[in-house]
Design a protein around this motif. Sequence first.
Motif, PDB file in Angstrom:
ATOM      1  N   ALA A  74      19.218  13.614 -19.130  1.00 44.81           N
ATOM      2  CA  ALA A  74      20.246  13.012 -20.266  1.00 44.81           C
ATOM      3  C   ALA A  74      19.900  11.878 -20.794  1.00 44.81           C
ATOM      4  N   ARG A  99      25.962  16.363  -5.951  1.00 51.70           N
ATOM      5  CA  ARG A  99      27.261  16.304  -6.956  1.00 51.70           C
ATOM      6  C   ARG A  99      27.320  14.897  -7.629  1.00 51.70           C
ATOM      7  N   LEU A 151      24.984  14.894 -10.684  1.00 54.86           N
ATOM      8  CA  LEU A 151      25.478  15.821 -11.710  1.00 54.86           C
ATOM      9  C   LEU A 151      26.739  15.115 -12.377  1.00 54.86           C
ATOM     10  N   ALA A 152      27.524  14.440 -11.619  1.00 51.89           N
ATOM     11  CA  ALA A 152      28.529  13.680 -12.366  1.00 51.89           C
ATOM     12  C   ALA A 152      27.950  12.507 -13.109  1.00 51.89           C
ATOM     13  N   LYS A 167      25.127  12.259 -14.519  1.00 50.23           N
ATOM     14  CA  LYS A 167      24.432  12.906 -15.872  1.00 50.23           C
ATOM     15  C   LYS A 167      25.411  13.491 -16.853  1.00 50.23           C
ATOM     16  N   GLN A 168      26.911  13.962 -16.775  1.00 54.26           N
ATOM     17  CA  GLN A 168      27.616  14.084 -17.609  1.00 54.26           C
ATOM     18  C   GLN A 168      28.288  12.944 -18.141  1.00 54.26           C
ATOM     19  N   THR A 169      28.293  11.830 -17.262  1.00 51.26           N
ATOM     20  CA  THR A 169      28.880  10.636 -17.714  1.00 51.26           C
ATOM     21  C   THR A 169      27.934  10.237 -18.781  1.00 51.26           C
ATOM     22  N   ALA A 220      25.693  11.513 -20.664  1.00 49.90           N
ATOM     23  CA  ALA A 220      25.837  12.255 -21.869  1.00 49.90           C
ATOM     24  C   ALA A 220      27.057  12.109 -22.647  1.00 49.90           C
ATOM     25  N   GLY A 221      27.973  11.843 -21.985  1.00 51.63           N
ATOM     26  CA  GLY A 221      29.324  11.519 -22.730  1.00 51.63           C
ATOM     27  C   GLY A 221      29.458  10.022 -23.456  1.00 51.63           C
ATOM     28  N   ARG A 222      28.887   9.255 -22.776  1.00 49.85           N
ATOM     29  CA  ARG A 222      28.773   7.963 -23.137  1.00 49.85           C
ATOM     30  C   ARG A 222      27.623   7.765 -24.258  1.00 49.85           C
ATOM     31  N   SER A 239      27.164  10.260 -26.301  1.00 49.15           N
ATOM     32  CA  SER A 239      28.017  10.926 -27.318  1.00 49.15           C
ATOM     33  C   SER A 239      29.202  10.245 -28.008  1.00 49.15           C
TER      34      SER A 239
END
Length: 415
Positions: free
Chosen positions: A9, A108, A111-112, A114-116, A118-120, A122
């Motif tokens: 990410a 887990r 993955l969490a 990685k999503q955080t 990417a979100g931050r 973005s």
Amino acid sequence: MASINLIEAFQEFKDAENIDRPTMMKVVEDVFKTLLRKKYGSDENFDVIVNAEKGDLEIVRHRTIVEDGQVVDPLKQVAYSEAIKLEPDYEIGEDLYEEIDLVDFGRRAILAAKQTLAGRISDLKKSVLAKKYEDRIGEIVSAEVYQVWKKEILLLDEEGNELILPKSEQIPQDYFKKGETIRAVVVRVDLKNNNPVIILSRTSPQFLAKLLEIEVPEIFDGLITIKKIVREPGERAKVAVESYDDRIDPVGACVGMKGSRIHGIVRELKNENIDVINWTNNIQLLIQRALTPAKISSMNIDTEKKRASIYLKPDQVSLAIGKRGANIKLASELTGYELDVYRESEDEEEEFDVDLEEFSDEIDGWVIDALKRIGCDTARSVMRMTPDELEKRADLEKETVAEIRRILQEELDKE
């Protein structure tokens, strides 16, 4: 460490445009420190080292070596027996620096995180985009038409950012096809579902002001200033200009030799008529100039009520009012005065006539006001116009016009 998916990410966004490196590194560091707090309860004794060049990072844990059985705080201390398993040469009292493997956090958590991340990033890109265009409000931008919808047009700038040109901000004669490059001015940045929406306009007076600034070097250099612009998009515009240099004619400079400077702007605005006038603090002279191309015979000004009664020869009335009343409306906006136009008698022996105010008991006041605004202040001046003209210019219903004409004709027939 580089083989762990979590940093993918980071690698995806490390070259994101317009995001400065220190901010990017701080975001990545914050995400991983959150991961550490969830696993260990604190991030106090951990260092997150970000390599922005490679899109890589490492997490180093720092603890002090103490005697076996003397560990009070496991986050800050490590037993001697545990330390020598990593490095036999360690001694009590030394600092132990240990690299943490991301695999230890669990799939887990990875993955969490990685999503955080990417979100931050973005959110950061959205914030940067909003700030970029907030700083460009009032500037002209060129963008390519990507999609044409009924109520708006979606455009893309040179970086692929989405811009919106609403129908209400388009000149009525505007017609664009996909792939065309168009110019418009940035008017505001809205937030919709936390996403920045950049709104453009081609009807704003600021668009005309910026076009003039591009075409007229004297405006760009500050030798000529634009005092006020009013527009009826696609129909007419009035621009009041003033020069700070007595040697410069501001109107001539804006129009250019044989209209060379103004012609390009007129084409851009779909043949919008542009009247450039000299600004003055003399309100009588300003009104006279604002009503161009009509020639005023005389006027009475009420400065308290900001109202002016304008008297013109019959052949000048339609010029003063303009197509669909645009000229008088813009002159009123430019001067800040309510302008009432009256037809001047051509000779002393003019036939019998009656002031419209005399019919106030039969004709509603708002109808009389509407007629006065188009230069009809007497019965005969109304009767000289065709029913169609009265409908269009005064914006009246067909039945209303017929009733007005019946009332006026009855009175005129008495004489």
